[in-house]
Design a protein around this motif. Structure first.
Motif, mmCIF file in Angstrom:
data_model
loop_
_atom_site.group_PDB
_atom_site.id
_atom_site.type_symbol
_atom_site.label_atom_id
_atom_site.label_comp_id
_atom_site.label_asym_id
_atom_site.label_seq_id
_atom_site.Cartn_x
_atom_site.Cartn_y
_atom_site.Cartn_z
ATOM 1 N N PHE A 238 0.924 -1.269 -0.011
ATOM 2 C CA PHE A 238 0.085 0.040 0.096
ATOM 3 C C PHE A 238 0.993 1.011 0.065
ATOM 4 C CE2 PHE A 238 0.521 -1.527 4.406
ATOM 5 C CZ PHE A 238 1.096 -0.394 4.937
ATOM 6 N N GLU A 239 0.448 2.309 -0.543
ATOM 7 C CA GLU A 239 0.863 3.584 -0.395
ATOM 8 C C GLU A 239 0.800 4.605 0.869
ATOM 9 O OE1 GLU A 239 0.291 5.756 -4.049
ATOM 10 O OE2 GLU A 239 1.636 4.568 -5.298
ATOM 11 N N VAL A 240 1.808 5.194 1.112
ATOM 12 C CA VAL A 240 1.629 6.058 2.468
ATOM 13 C C VAL A 240 2.220 7.400 1.733
ATOM 14 C CG1 VAL A 240 2.374 6.664 4.759
ATOM 15 C CG2 VAL A 240 1.782 4.411 3.966
ATOM 16 N N GLU A 241 1.359 8.437 1.818
ATOM 17 C CA GLU A 241 1.888 9.882 1.493
ATOM 18 C C GLU A 241 2.126 10.507 2.831
ATOM 19 O OE1 GLU A 241 -0.008 14.101 -0.174
ATOM 20 O OE2 GLU A 241 -0.984 12.164 -0.939
ATOM 21 N N LEU A 242 3.176 10.951 2.782
ATOM 22 C CA LEU A 242 3.836 11.796 4.016
ATOM 23 C C LEU A 242 3.416 13.113 3.799
ATOM 24 C CD1 LEU A 242 7.011 9.862 4.535
ATOM 25 C CD2 LEU A 242 4.716 9.555 5.423
ATOM 26 N N ALA A 243 2.576 13.871 4.274
ATOM 27 C CA ALA A 243 1.826 15.204 3.986
ATOM 28 C C ALA A 243 3.064 16.354 4.027
ATOM 29 C CB ALA A 243 0.683 15.502 4.473
ATOM 30 N N ARG A 244 3.625 16.220 5.137
ATOM 31 C CA ARG A 244 4.579 17.336 5.225
ATOM 32 C C ARG A 244 5.881 17.250 4.594
ATOM 33 N NH1 ARG A 244 6.047 17.487 10.799
ATOM 34 N NH2 ARG A 244 4.727 15.989 11.444
ATOM 35 N N SER A 245 6.258 16.163 4.423
ATOM 36 C CA SER A 245 7.358 15.952 3.689
ATOM 37 C C SER A 245 7.395 15.909 2.243
ATOM 38 C CB SER A 245 8.181 14.555 4.055
ATOM 39 O OG SER A 245 8.203 14.365 5.637
ATOM 40 N N GLY A 246 6.291 15.698 1.759
ATOM 41 C CA GLY A 246 5.907 15.873 0.085
ATOM 42 C C GLY A 246 6.567 14.431 -0.382
ATOM 43 N N ILE A 247 6.354 13.531 0.294
ATOM 44 C CA ILE A 247 7.201 12.236 -0.086
ATOM 45 C C ILE A 247 5.913 11.033 0.028
ATOM 46 C CG2 ILE A 247 8.883 10.168 0.375
ATOM 47 C CD1 ILE A 247 10.511 12.420 1.599
ATOM 48 N N ALA A 260 9.551 1.885 6.517
ATOM 49 C CA ALA A 260 9.622 2.528 5.310
ATOM 50 C C ALA A 260 9.721 4.052 5.158
ATOM 51 C CB ALA A 260 8.244 2.033 4.241
ATOM 52 N N VAL A 261 9.174 4.605 6.144
ATOM 53 C CA VAL A 261 9.178 6.059 6.378
ATOM 54 C C VAL A 261 10.773 6.450 6.821
ATOM 55 C CG1 VAL A 261 8.413 7.983 7.747
ATOM 56 C CG2 VAL A 261 6.932 6.298 7.015
ATOM 57 N N GLU A 262 11.606 5.676 7.585
ATOM 58 C CA GLU A 262 12.816 5.771 7.900
ATOM 59 C C GLU A 262 13.498 5.728 6.613
ATOM 60 O OE1 GLU A 262 12.979 4.797 12.496
ATOM 61 O OE2 GLU A 262 13.240 3.094 11.118
ATOM 62 N N GLU A 263 13.347 4.567 5.764
ATOM 63 C CA GLU A 263 14.318 4.431 4.814
ATOM 64 C C GLU A 263 14.152 5.492 3.541
ATOM 65 O OE1 GLU A 263 12.994 0.628 3.344
ATOM 66 O OE2 GLU A 263 14.364 -0.426 4.720
ATOM 67 N N ALA A 264 13.036 6.503 3.746
ATOM 68 C CA ALA A 264 12.699 7.471 2.748
ATOM 69 C C ALA A 264 13.501 8.785 3.435
ATOM 70 C CB ALA A 264 11.430 7.706 2.545
ATOM 71 N N GLY A 265 14.222 8.492 4.705
ATOM 72 C CA GLY A 265 14.591 9.538 5.019
ATOM 73 C C GLY A 265 13.944 10.683 6.086
ATOM 74 N N VAL A 266 12.981 10.125 6.421
ATOM 75 C CA VAL A 266 12.032 10.971 7.358
ATOM 76 C C VAL A 266 12.260 10.328 8.816
ATOM 77 C CG1 VAL A 266 9.619 11.588 7.960
ATOM 78 C CG2 VAL A 266 10.385 11.514 5.657
ATOM 79 N N VAL A 284 -3.269 10.351 11.475
ATOM 80 C CA VAL A 284 -3.569 9.838 10.108
ATOM 81 C C VAL A 284 -4.697 10.987 9.583
ATOM 82 C CG1 VAL A 284 -5.194 8.083 8.808
ATOM 83 C CG2 VAL A 284 -3.562 7.693 10.778
ATOM 84 N N LEU A 285 -4.342 11.552 8.450
ATOM 85 C CA LEU A 285 -5.104 12.656 7.727
ATOM 86 C C LEU A 285 -5.874 11.935 6.761
ATOM 87 C CD1 LEU A 285 -2.064 15.196 6.788
ATOM 88 C CD2 LEU A 285 -3.591 15.006 9.141
ATOM 89 N N GLU A 286 -5.836 10.951 6.215
ATOM 90 C CA GLU A 286 -6.822 10.311 5.302
ATOM 91 C C GLU A 286 -6.407 8.705 5.140
ATOM 92 O OE1 GLU A 286 -6.958 11.570 1.274
ATOM 93 O OE2 GLU A 286 -6.387 13.802 1.850
ATOM 94 N N GLY A 287 -7.654 8.034 5.085
ATOM 95 C CA GLY A 287 -7.206 6.483 4.823
ATOM 96 C C GLY A 287 -7.996 5.763 6.076
ATOM 97 N N THR A 288 -7.812 4.582 5.996
ATOM 98 C CA THR A 288 -8.465 3.504 7.073
ATOM 99 C C THR A 288 -7.321 2.712 7.616
ATOM 100 O OG1 THR A 288 -9.224 2.057 5.733
ATOM 101 C CG2 THR A 288 -10.731 3.719 6.601
ATOM 102 N N GLY A 316 -6.882 -0.100 3.522
ATOM 103 C CA GLY A 316 -6.993 0.117 2.120
ATOM 104 C C GLY A 316 -5.868 0.237 1.501
ATOM 105 N N PRO A 317 -5.803 0.811 0.190
ATOM 106 C CA PRO A 317 -4.632 0.897 -0.761
ATOM 107 C C PRO A 317 -3.750 2.310 -0.356
ATOM 108 C CG PRO A 317 -6.624 1.703 -1.867
ATOM 109 C CD PRO A 317 -7.114 1.082 -0.772
ATOM 110 N N ARG A 318 -4.244 3.014 0.507
ATOM 111 C CA ARG A 318 -3.678 4.312 0.777
ATOM 112 C C ARG A 318 -3.850 4.769 2.037
ATOM 113 N NH1 ARG A 318 -4.709 9.914 -0.440
ATOM 114 N NH2 ARG A 318 -2.854 11.102 -1.298
ATOM 115 N N LEU A 319 -2.728 5.499 2.578
ATOM 116 C CA LEU A 319 -2.959 6.570 4.014
ATOM 117 C C LEU A 319 -2.294 7.696 3.513
ATOM 118 C CD1 LEU A 319 -1.772 3.721 6.619
ATOM 119 C CD2 LEU A 319 -4.121 5.012 6.441
ATOM 120 N N VAL A 320 -2.611 8.819 4.212
ATOM 121 C CA VAL A 320 -1.957 9.988 4.308
ATOM 122 C C VAL A 320 -1.601 10.291 5.803
ATOM 123 C CG1 VAL A 320 -2.010 12.245 3.753
ATOM 124 C CG2 VAL A 320 -3.128 10.995 2.278
#
Length: 323
Positions: A238-247, A260-266, A284-288, A316-320
């Motif tokens: 699934f995808e996770v959007e990091l709203a403040r980081s734009g990643i 996964a977040v740490e490996e993205a440098g956050v 969590v801003l969006e998603g279940t 689901g398929p995505r979280l923000v």
């Protein structure tokens, strides 16, 4: 409340072990203070702190001093030979006068106001409940504590609690009384009564089973170890959007959101990585969410507005996330 500061939980404090006391067989308490005597951040009953014992050794311990005393934080630590090393470090390496880095406090076991309380503690699970008793007294609520342990000698604070509160505290060492009589305690739901329980996993599971007919919000438990793992609601990535980081990161089935977040440098503050401490809690801003932690209540899970990213996943398929 005395000692309130604006220090956030993420900002560590450099404290000093002001006193070290043997509270019971295998249990030592530490009084932690600022070196300059300044007040510590405010906290509420049920809160815990992180002891940063080494760069790769961070452990959580419940505060068991008085929230009204801003000069000291007290924790009590059970020596666990088969543990992960934190308790052995505290018992064998921390002495009076030693500095220790501390983060927090945080509270995922908060005492809600109620007309009456039933407190059930097993072994070192007494620690978060000690300050709850003081709070219940201040509220003028009816309450009772049933406290079990292997032997009387192994039960921290039993003498202080018995002297201070008298018959409302029932001390029940197993070698004298056997296992706690949970059927008698919980067999009949009590309207208006909240149950707070902390202790080993078998006790928590037994209490949860006997509270099945109680109101859904009556039981509150705190776990020191993760509950039984559940099958994830979703098999694939699934995808996770990091709203403040734009990643946006992809989280495969074999990787946690945290990793996964740490490996993205956050950078995300974390500790237990098992869903028990709450350090990595993220908005969590969006998603279940497929909640897999041992902290959130059913109502908190249904809101889908926060998650422990070390263990919980997307339903689901995505979280923000607010990262």
């Amino acid at each position: 409340m005395p000692g309130n500061t604006t220090t956030p939980p993420e900002a560590g404090l450099d404290l000093v072990v002001a006193r070290r006391t043997d509270e019971a067989a295998g249990v030592v308490s530490l009084d932690l203070r600022r070196a300059d005597g300044a007040p510590l951040p405010a906290w509420t009953p049920g809160a815990h702190i992180d002891l940063v014992l080494a760069p790769d050794l961070v452990r959580q311990y419940s505060l068991c001093s008085s929230p009204q005393d801003a000069r000291v934080w007290r924790v009590a630590v059970l020596r666990e030979k088969e543990g992960r090393g934190g308790s052995l470090h505290v018992h064998d390496k921390l002495s009076e006068g030693d500095p220790v880095r501390v983060r927090g406090p945080r509270n995922h076991f908060a005492l809600e106001d109620a007309d009456a309380y039933l407190f059930i503690a097993g072994g070192i699970g007494i620690t978060p409940i000690v300050s709850m008793l003081e709070r219940a007294e201040r509220l003028g609520s009816a309450w009772e504590l049933v406290y079990g342990g292997r032997t009387l000698a192994s039960m921290a604070f039993h003498d202080v609690l018995g002297t201070r509160y008298g018959e409302r505290v029932r001390i029940r060492p197993e070698d004298v009384y056997g296992l706690l009589d949970l059927d008698a305690l919980l067999g009949t739901p009590r309207p208006g009564t909240l149950v707070y329980c902390c202790g080993p996993e078998p006790l928590l599971k037994a209490v949860e089973e006997r509270c099945a007919d109680w109101p859904a919000d009556a039981l509150h438990v705190e776990r020191f170890t993760p509950g039984e793992p559940r099958v994830p609601l979703r098999d694939g990535a699934f995808e996770v959007e990091l709203a403040r980081s734009g990643i946006t990161v992809t989280v495969p089935p074999d990787r946690s959101v945290l990793r996964a977040v740490e490996e993205a440098g956050v950078r995300v503050l974390s500790s237990c990585r098992a869903g028990t401490c709450g350090t990595c809690e993220t908005t969590v801003l969006e998603g279940t969410v497929d909640h897999r932690d041992s902290l959130l209540t059913p109502a908190e899970r249904e809101a889908h507005d926060t998650m422990m990213i070390c263990v919980s996943r997307a339903a689901g398929p995505r979280l923000v996330l607010d990262l």
